[in-house]
Design a protein around this motif. Structure first.
Motif: not given
Length: 341
Positions: A214-219, A235-245
């Motif tokens: 869901y977080m990846r879809l939201l991002a 942007e890197i904050l958002r990408l880490q939150t969404a994609h790093l397990p």
């Protein structure tokens, strides 16, 4: 003969102990922690490769340390004075993009790296306490064969730098600079939302595959609605939150257990160390309020405090030229405190 309560206990306790003895299991042998992947394992189509390239700085490589691979960069002349730059809680080494190249251009040999669980460094499934962070740096310096260095820390990196100076004083070459430094934040200054999001229950739920999906879809949805111009830091904050397990868990554990709070003893140790200390803090910092600069100075009386009027928390981004001038002034061999300007 009438049995007393003592006799009842004498009859019951031996069989009870025998039962416990027979059922007790010897602890399992220790095992290596689970190691979660970093930005390096995202597909080539991920925007992270453009926002925060693996080769953002020259001289990049990986150190294989006991708790996973650590991404680091060495820039500047090999014979230059050595400086370590330590980033903060959530943004990896990209936060130094306007500082590190300037220091290198002035002849310094600069070591940057991503903390465990951020950017291109692996995320071990452990407690992200102060010792984890200081030991990571000590092992990395050993890996690159550095005997000592000047230490510069930003935000939580300031807490790491201070604790590192207390735990590994022989690795510090006489100068410590702390920018918007954490380390003694009181719980009352940490937002309720941050406290709630860092609880083990919330982290357990957020680690579940449906939630991460869901977080990846939201991002991805929010990204499609944004204008073309992006802020690489956000942007890197958002990408880490969404994609790093394990990113969210690493940040949450650092907030709960790490070098954010309770380091008064380390600052007192820094005061006794004989190191020169520079504090840089903005008056409009809402993450680590300005009052903490004065509190740190009271613990480290020899520290020179430079105040940036109206400066917020991300000083290396918003006030890079001022930070660069202050660091170069401080790191010079002939340094003695004299306000610039």
């Amino acid at each position: 003969m009438r049995l007393t309560p003592f006799h009842h206990l004498a009859i019951v306790i031996p069989p009870l102990f025998l039962t416990v003895y027979l059922l007790a299991n010897f602890p399992r042998p220790p095992t290596l922690p689970i190691i979660h992947t970093s930005l390096a394992h995202l597909p080539s189509s991920s925007p992270s490769w453009n926002v925060y390239p693996e080769d953002l700085y020259s001289g990049g490589a990986y150190a294989n340390l006991p708790l996973g691979r650590v991404r680091y960069w060495l820039i500047g002349p090999e014979d230059g004075q050595r400086i370590v730059l330590i980033h903060g809680l959530s943004i990896p080494a990209i936060v130094w993009k306007d500082v590190a190249p300037v220091l290198a251009s002035q002849g310094y040999r600069v070591l940057l790296y991503d903390l465990y669980g951020r950017g291109y460094s692996d995320a071990p499934e452990v407690t992200y306490d102060t010792t984890l962070h200081t030991t990571q740096l000590a092992l990395l310096m050993q890996y690159v064969k550095w005997d000592n260095a000047f230490i510069v820390g930003l935000s939580m990196g300031g807490g790491i730098a201070t604790a590192f100076s207390a735990q590994f004083p022989h690795l510090v070459n006489g100068k410590v600079a702390l920018i918007a430094s954490a380390g003694i934040i009181e719980s009352s200054d940490i937002s309720r939302t941050a406290k709630f999001m860092s609880t083990p229950l919330v982290q357990t739920v957020s680690a579940l595959p449906p939630f991460q999906h869901y977080m990846r879809l939201l991002a991805n949805t929010s990204k499609s609605s944004e204008p073309c111009e992006t802020n690489p830091i956000q942007e890197i904050l958002r990408l880490q939150t969404a994609h790093l397990p394990h990113y969210n868990a690493a940040v949450a554990s650092s907030l709960r257990d790490g070098p954010i709070r309770g380091l008064h003893f380390a600052f007192q140790s820094l005061a006794r160390s004989g190191n020169q200390v520079l504090l840089i803090h903005g008056t409009s910092d809402k993450t680590v309020p300005y009052k903490y600069a004065s509190m740190i100075q009271s613990l480290v009386p020899q520290a020179d405090l430079v105040t940036i009027s109206d400066g917020g928390h991300d000083l290396t981004v918003t006030h890079a030229s001022e930070v660069n001038a202050l660091l170069l002034h401080f790191l010079a061999d002939e340094y003695s405190y004299k306000p610039l300007g």
